[in-house]
Design a protein around this motif. Structure first.
Motif, PDB file in Angstrom:
ATOM      1  N   GLU A   1       0.800  -1.219   0.000  1.00  0.00           N
ATOM      2  CA  GLU A   1       0.000   0.000   0.000  1.00  0.00           C
ATOM      3  C   GLU A   1       0.836   1.274   0.000  1.00  0.00           C
ATOM      4  N   GLY A   2       2.171   1.144   0.071  1.00  0.00           N
ATOM      5  CA  GLY A   2       3.023   2.325  -0.012  1.00  0.00           C
ATOM      6  C   GLY A   2       3.563   2.776   1.328  1.00  0.00           C
ATOM      7  N   ASN A   3       4.422   3.809   1.274  1.00  0.00           N
ATOM      8  CA  ASN A   3       5.149   4.265   2.469  1.00  0.00           C
ATOM      9  C   ASN A   3       4.235   4.897   3.512  1.00  0.00           C
ATOM     10  N   PHE A   4       3.158   5.568   3.078  1.00  0.00           N
ATOM     11  CA  PHE A   4       2.276   6.208   4.057  1.00  0.00           C
ATOM     12  C   PHE A   4       1.615   5.140   4.937  1.00  0.00           C
TER      13      PHE A   4
ATOM     14  N   ILE B   1       7.770   8.107   6.571  1.00  0.00           N
ATOM     15  CA  ILE B   1       6.903   9.251   6.254  1.00  0.00           C
ATOM     16  C   ILE B   1       7.714  10.391   5.660  1.00  0.00           C
ATOM     17  N   ASP B   2       8.984  10.546   6.089  1.00  0.00           N
ATOM     18  CA  ASP B   2       9.834  11.577   5.494  1.00  0.00           C
ATOM     19  C   ASP B   2      10.121  11.258   4.030  1.00  0.00           C
ATOM     20  N   GLU B   3      10.344   9.976   3.738  1.00  0.00           N
ATOM     21  CA  GLU B   3      10.566   9.579   2.340  1.00  0.00           C
ATOM     22  C   GLU B   3       9.295   9.816   1.518  1.00  0.00           C
ATOM     23  N   TYR B   4       8.134   9.557   2.123  1.00  0.00           N
ATOM     24  CA  TYR B   4       6.862   9.784   1.429  1.00  0.00           C
ATOM     25  C   TYR B   4       6.682  11.273   1.107  1.00  0.00           C
ATOM     26  N   ILE B   5       7.046  12.144   2.055  1.00  0.00           N
ATOM     27  CA  ILE B   5       6.853  13.587   1.871  1.00  0.00           C
ATOM     28  C   ILE B   5       7.869  14.158   0.905  1.00  0.00           C
TER      29      ILE B   5
ATOM     30  N   PHE C   1      -1.244  16.012   1.945  1.00  0.00           N
ATOM     31  CA  PHE C   1      -0.175  16.695   2.677  1.00  0.00           C
ATOM     32  C   PHE C   1      -0.535  16.834   4.151  1.00  0.00           C
ATOM     33  N   ARG C   2      -1.785  17.255   4.434  1.00  0.00           N
ATOM     34  CA  ARG C   2      -2.199  17.404   5.839  1.00  0.00           C
ATOM     35  C   ARG C   2      -2.136  16.061   6.570  1.00  0.00           C
ATOM     36  N   GLU C   3      -2.593  15.001   5.899  1.00  0.00           N
ATOM     37  CA  GLU C   3      -2.559  13.682   6.523  1.00  0.00           C
ATOM     38  C   GLU C   3      -1.119  13.267   6.822  1.00  0.00           C
ATOM     39  N   ALA C   4      -0.209  13.534   5.881  1.00  0.00           N
ATOM     40  CA  ALA C   4       1.188  13.140   6.060  1.00  0.00           C
ATOM     41  C   ALA C   4       1.840  13.924   7.194  1.00  0.00           C
ATOM     42  N   ILE C   5       1.597  15.240   7.236  1.00  0.00           N
ATOM     43  CA  ILE C   5       2.199  16.065   8.288  1.00  0.00           C
ATOM     44  C   ILE C   5       1.623  15.684   9.653  1.00  0.00           C
ATOM     45  N   PHE C   6       0.326  15.366   9.691  1.00  0.00           N
ATOM     46  CA  PHE C   6      -0.290  14.953  10.962  1.00  0.00           C
ATOM     47  C   PHE C   6       0.321  13.636  11.445  1.00  0.00           C
ATOM     48  N   LEU C   7       0.479  12.676  10.517  1.00  0.00           N
ATOM     49  CA  LEU C   7       1.080  11.399  10.898  1.00  0.00           C
ATOM     50  C   LEU C   7       2.506  11.606  11.386  1.00  0.00           C
ATOM     51  N   ARG C   8       3.236  12.492  10.724  1.00  0.00           N
ATOM     52  CA  ARG C   8       4.614  12.781  11.151  1.00  0.00           C
ATOM     53  C   ARG C   8       4.629  13.362  12.570  1.00  0.00           C
TER      54      ARG C   8
END
Length: 692
Positions: A229-232, A266-270, A281-288
């Motif tokens: 399902e990917g890095n996220f 998550i850093d690699e995903y971003i 983007f919001r989902e990724a930053i929140f997860l980070r």
């Protein structure tokens, strides 16, 4: 590998001011709990600067790509006319409160329900009341949500199937938050009747059986399946595993390692994979932020309070942005953690401001309430306000009675989990019975095969005899092949020795030519002639270095280009360093290997380009950077050279026609079956080409 000459620089004032402004926008105007001291600490926190840097850059990129921003979720919702379409959109839209707060949604849904009551439309009412129930949950109005959920579930038989599924899921969350585990058990059973898979790890988590929860989570979501399902998704998976380990209380160090794995993903995903929408983007930053906040919680558990503060503040930053417009579950929890850290550090002023922020929300979530009471009492005792502290201690003590009832309700959940496990055991036994029947049939088939195998065995004996004869012949052939192989290996060793001697002699001859050119330059008075001789000397050295590397290598067919380029550039740099040049040279050619026919042109091209950068690009201030890249891109190689010097002149195309160096570079590029590309508009100079 990079050759870098770096120094230490302070953060420019304009960057600090920009980050301070972004900080206020990021946290909103209600961040009164953070005073001047906290803001200064914020600007000197490296990890948080990285987070804000990523945030600002990525938001800028999204803004540049998006010409016409889409309508907000609230407007889109109202533009839908069909009730079921609105229902599906509401529950499928994750960030529906961005721009329009949950309070506005609540008012609108209550208005719609009032109109439905007037119009007497009983079919539409459950849809909107279920949505309102979710909004109550998001606002932290758990009592209202529970009341509405009870009302809807009382008429469960008349609910549409999809409404019932959504309602049960919302009610499960509300009852869990209010610690009404008996009602939560009823909801779980209703979900089971609908064929919904009950996530047992959430039950174990509520019961405090975090290791059981981790085991069930890993069984329910196999790692190999998550990887697809990917890095996220993979980062979220590792973050959840780390949460269970942290909550266990004895695995904080292991949990930190798990969080660090999630952070790298998550850093690699971003930064590498890229993000296609603002919502992603919001989902990724929140997860980070959740991951960093989890590390902070681990450090809090380990007693490393000062280190925990940095990570928890980043959890606050991402939480406030993500939870804007609804009840701040995560933010309030991080505020409570920060208050505890500052209390442990005896900084009562800042601890009090964080506790004020938690209390200022209006509603403290039940899961965080008693901890808040306890910390508030400790803070007031530290200030010497004993009477006020006693009030919070009484609230904390009174809450212990309700906690005892919660423990009993948790036992009910445990019974349900045991019941579910029993059902799984029965299903497993049924599968085993079917497997036994299947194995019995296989045994009968095997008995038939045995008779046929006897016949086949007799035939096999004949084949064995034939194989023995063939083996004897193969032994003789193998001995002959080994003798031939030894002869070939001896020949190859002799050939390698001869080739090394040839390369050594060629290198010595080229070195002699270089020395002759050097002597000639010392006996020449003309500056132009001396320059020409020195250029020729450097070109000869570039070719000699190729042959030197070849006879020094075990593999005579190829050259390690990273090592060769470093040696070549160091040789040129040593000449100009005497004249005061201080230049940073960055080389990226790791794992790149070339044969002699391609390595010599590359070496001569680099000799011309590096020399020209020293002589022209950095002639004035004698400082700058040179970037050399040589990478294997599959079926071809990519060469790029650039510097940040004063750049190419405007009339470069005309003035470069008579340049011997540029003509040489173009011909060498043509020799590699490529065409030299020159960027005349870039700051500095940039040359590149691809070759096979």
């Amino acid at each position: 590998m990079f050759i870098v000459f770096t120094g230490r620089h302070s953060l420019p004032a304009i960057v600090k001011e920009s980050l301070n402004t972004s900080f206020r926008l990021f946290l909103g105007n209600n961040g009164s709990f953070i005073d001047k001291t906290l803001r200064t600490h914020f600007l000197h926190t490296k990890p948080l600067l990285v987070l804000l840097g990523i945030t600002l850059l990525t938001l800028g990129r999204l803004h540049a790509v998006t010409q016409d921003p889409p309508a907000d979720a609230y407007t889109t919702f109202l533009n839908l006319e069909d009730t079921e379409e609105r229902f599906d959109y509401f529950f499928n839209k994750r960030q529906k409160y961005q721009g329009i707060s949950a309070y506005r949604w609540k008012e609108k849904l209550e208005d719609i329900i009032s109109k439905i009551n007037i119009a007497d439309d009983p079919l539409s009412r459950p849809y909107y009341e279920t949505m309102l129930c979710q909004v109550y949950f998001d606002l932290g109005a758990f009592e209202k949500g529970a009341y509405l959920a009870d009302k809807l579930l009382a008429d469960e038989a008349n609910l549409d199937l999809e409404v019932k599924r959504r309602l049960l899921k919302v009610a499960d969350g509300i009852y869990a938050e209010m610690q009404l585990y008996e009602k939560q058990l009823e909801v779980r059973k209703a979900q089971e009747r609908l064929g919904e898979k009950t996530e047992l790890y959430t039950v174990y988590e509520k019961m405090g059986l975090h290791r059981h929860a981790l085991t069930d989570y890993e069984i329910r979501y196999p790692l190999d399946s998550v990887k697809t399902e990917g890095n996220f998704a993979l980062a979220a998976y590792h973050r959840k595993r780390a949460d269970f380990k942290r909550q266990d209380g004895r695995l904080n160090l292991t949990a930190i390692k798990e969080y660090e794995t999630a952070l790298a993903l998550i850093d690699e995903y971003i930064n590498i994979q890229g993000i296609s929408s603002e919502e992603e983007f919001r989902e990724a930053i929140f997860l980070r932020g959740q991951i960093l906040g989890g590390i902070g919680k681990c450090m809090l558990n380990l007693g490393k309070y000062r280190g925990a503060i940095t990570y928890l503040e980043q959890g606050v930053s991402s939480g406030r942005n993500y939870e804007r417009g609804k009840f701040p579950y995560y933010t309030a929890e991080y505020w409570t953690d920060l208050a505890e850290c500052y209390l442990k550090e005896r900084d009562l002023e800042i601890a009090g401001k964080y506790l004020d922020s938690v209390g200022g929300i209006g509603t403290v979530s039940p899961s965080n309430k008693f901890r808040y009471y306890h910390l508030r009492a400790d803070h007031l005792l530290g200030l010497g306000e004993v009477e006020k502290a006693a009030v919070y201690l009484r609230r904390y003590s009174n809450g212990r009675d309700s906690l005892e009832k919660s423990v009993m309700d948790k036992q009910l959940l445990g019974q349900y989990a045991a019941f579910d496990m029993d059902q799984q055991t029965k299903r497993k036994l049924e599968r085993q019975r079917i497997d036994l029947e299947h194995n019995k049939n296989e045994i009968l088939e095997r008995e038939k095969i045995i008779y046929l195998s006897i016949v086949a065995l007799l035939f096999s004996l004949l084949c064995v005899v034939a194989l023995i004869v063939a083996y004897m012949k193969s032994v003789r052939n193998k001995k002959l092949i080994e003798e031939q192989k030894q002869f070939i290996e001896d020949s190859l060793v002799e050939k390698d020795s001869l080739l090394k001697e040839i390369h050594h002699r060629v290198k010595n001859n080229l070195q002699m030519v270089s020395s002759l050119l050097n002597l000639q330059s010392k006996n020449t008075r003309s500056r132009a002639a001396i320059n020409a001789l020195e250029e020729g000397q450097r070109r000869v050295k570039a070719m000699a270095l190729i042959h030197q590397k070849l006879y020094q290598n075990d593999d005579l067919s190829v050259i390690e280009m990273q090592e060769y380029i470093e040696s070549l550039v160091a040789s040129i740099h040593s000449v100009f360093k005497k004249e005061g040049y201080q230049t940073n040279i960055h080389i990226a050619a790791e794992k790149t290997k070339l044969d002699v026919d391609r390595a010599i042109p590359i070496g001569l091209i680099l000799n011309e380009l590096v020399s020209n950068s020293f002589k022209y690009a950095f002639a004035e201030n004698k400082e700058g950077n040179i970037y050399i890249t040589l990478q294997n891109k599959g079926e071809e190689y990519a060469f790029e050279y650039k510097d940040d010097g004063k750049g190419l002149p405007d009339d470069f195309e005309q003035t470069s026609i008579g340049s011997m160096g540029l003509r040489l570079i173009r011909r060498l590029a043509n020799q590699l079956r490529s065409n030299l590309q020159i960027d005349t508009e870039a700051s500095g100079a940039r040359f590149w080409f691809n070759f096979g």
